[in-house]
Design a protein around this motif. Structure first.
Motif, PDB file in Angstrom:
ATOM      1  N   PHE A 262       0.713  -1.732  -0.172  1.00 61.30           N
ATOM      2  CA  PHE A 262       0.162   0.071  -0.063  1.00 61.30           C
ATOM      3  C   PHE A 262       0.846   1.462   0.496  1.00 61.30           C
ATOM      4  CE2 PHE A 262      -1.283  -3.456   2.578  1.00 61.30           C
ATOM      5  CZ  PHE A 262      -2.605  -4.191   1.892  1.00 61.30           C
ATOM      6  N   GLY A 298      -7.195   3.396   5.179  1.00 64.26           N
ATOM      7  CA  GLY A 298      -7.469   2.766   4.275  1.00 64.26           C
ATOM      8  C   GLY A 298      -8.599   1.539   5.390  1.00 64.26           C
ATOM      9  N   ARG A 301     -10.051  -2.012   4.424  1.00 66.56           N
ATOM     10  CA  ARG A 301      -9.668  -3.130   3.916  1.00 66.56           C
ATOM     11  C   ARG A 301      -9.185  -4.213   4.956  1.00 66.56           C
ATOM     12  NH1 ARG A 301      -4.753  -0.038   2.466  1.00 66.56           N
ATOM     13  NH2 ARG A 301      -6.166   0.334   0.396  1.00 66.56           N
ATOM     14  N   PHE A 302      -9.029  -3.655   5.958  1.00 66.41           N
ATOM     15  CA  PHE A 302      -8.893  -4.255   7.209  1.00 66.41           C
ATOM     16  C   PHE A 302      -9.578  -4.424   8.294  1.00 66.41           C
ATOM     17  CE2 PHE A 302      -5.106  -1.668   5.926  1.00 66.41           C
ATOM     18  CZ  PHE A 302      -4.007  -2.302   5.369  1.00 66.41           C
ATOM     19  N   SER A 303     -10.679  -3.997   8.481  1.00 68.80           N
ATOM     20  CA  SER A 303     -11.677  -4.417   9.365  1.00 68.80           C
ATOM     21  C   SER A 303     -12.389  -5.665   9.138  1.00 68.80           C
ATOM     22  CB  SER A 303     -13.289  -4.125   8.175  1.00 68.80           C
ATOM     23  OG  SER A 303     -14.211  -4.116   9.468  1.00 68.80           O
TER      24      SER A 303
END
Length: 327
Positions: A262, A298, A301-303
């Motif tokens: 990223f 971001g 995307r890690f939720s």
């Protein structure tokens, strides 16, 4: 055992950990309820901003010098760095009682330059846009006999940096946890090579580089399978993360053990520095906070996952810290 074609393996990192014992700080793995809530994930923070000299770089520098013979160390060392590797090498040289010369860009932050000098190193300034720092180091080595200590493309340096990943993997395992993603700031790839090697051996996880916007050579190189280069070497607040391309030794490791990553822009890094100071009570430089920046910007995307991040350095000028807090 080191895998064929790769410069380091877990045994090299464990040997580095033995050399570093009693010299490097075993930084803790921290958590923050505020950060977990902000990103909707369980986050573990490796605060290398609390490391000796203020960044992870001390690990690799000390391991490289410790692995030298007495005769080699007596010749002195030379290194090229925008500041964090410089401080690591200078402090390691001071501890071993040997001279150090550091080739440092003219635009390096004043705090990094002053702290490098405080450890007793001689500084040679260069223009990062027009001069080749490696060529300058080679000339100094030829003149003085000093041994060049690369910032990342060296097995002992990579193994030393990998002790941070070894500690992370060990601490997560002790908690009965595995990380879904590990976010690591990247320039030439020494830290990520070491961290990804440790995780691959002990607690497999998706290890991702985090790079400044416009300087994503590592992700592009992992994706293409060959060395990709950045078009420029300046233009980001992350002064320590501006290598042109991954190292010759680091890229094969990154292709084997890391995944595409990223990027984060200057505004995201400023926000991350401010978040770290206000909410985590940790002082980071912009490049040192870039993994946190990618996480915060971001978050979707890690939720729901478990994420480990490295805060790689905290050597920030007062004026830059004030600017980040104001922004």
């Amino acid at each position: 055992m080191t895998a064929p074609g790769l410069a380091i393996g877990l045994a090299d990192i464990e040997a580095a950990a033995a050399r570093l014992a009693g010299h490097a700080v075993r930084t803790p793995l921290l958590t923050s309820a505020v950060l977990d809530e902000a990103v909707g994930a369980r986050v573990f923070i490796k605060p290398e901003c609390l490391q000796r000299t203020g960044s992870f770089k001390f690990r690799g520098a000390y391991n490289r010098l410790a692995a030298m013979s007495d005769g080699e160390r007596a010749r002195g060392v030379v290194a090229a760095s925008s500041g964090n590797h410089a401080q690591g090498v200078a402090e390691a040289a001071r501890l071993f009682g040997v001279p150090a010369t550091i080739v440092m860009p003219q635009d390096a932050p004043a705090t990094k330059r002053l702290r490098t000098e405080r450890s007793g190193a001689r500084i040679v300034a260069y223009d990062r846009e027009r001069e080749d720092r490696v060529a300058i180091c080679e000339a100094i080595a030829a003149e003085t006999g000093a041994i060049f200590v690369p910032p990342y493309d060296d097995p002992f340096v990579m193994a030393g940096q990998g002790t941070a990943g070894l500690e992370m993997a060990q601490d997560l395992t002790a908690l009965g946890l595995r990380a879904d993603a590990v976010l690591v700031p990247v320039s030439g790839g020494g830290l990520l090579s070491g961290v990804a090697t440790a995780f691959a051996a002990l607690a497999p996880a998706a290890c991702h580089p985090v790079e400044p916007e416009g300087f994503d050579d590592t992700t592009r190189s992992i994706t293409s399978g060959r060395h990709e280069a950045n078009a420029k070497l300046a233009g980001s607040l992350a002064d320590a993360l501006l290598a042109r391309t991954p190292g010759q030794l680091t890229l094969p490791i990154l292709k084997a053990h890391a995944r595409p990553g990223f990027t984060a822009g200057d505004a995201d890094m400023k926000a991350a520095v401010a978040f770290a100071a206000r909410e985590l009570k940790l002082i980071c430089e912009p490049g040192g906070a870039i993994a946190l920046a990618a996480l915060l910007s971001g978050a979707a995307r890690f939720s729901g996952g478990t994420v480990a991040i490295v805060l790689s350095g905290g050597n920030i000028d007062d004026a830059m810290l004030a600017d980040c807090l104001a922004a």
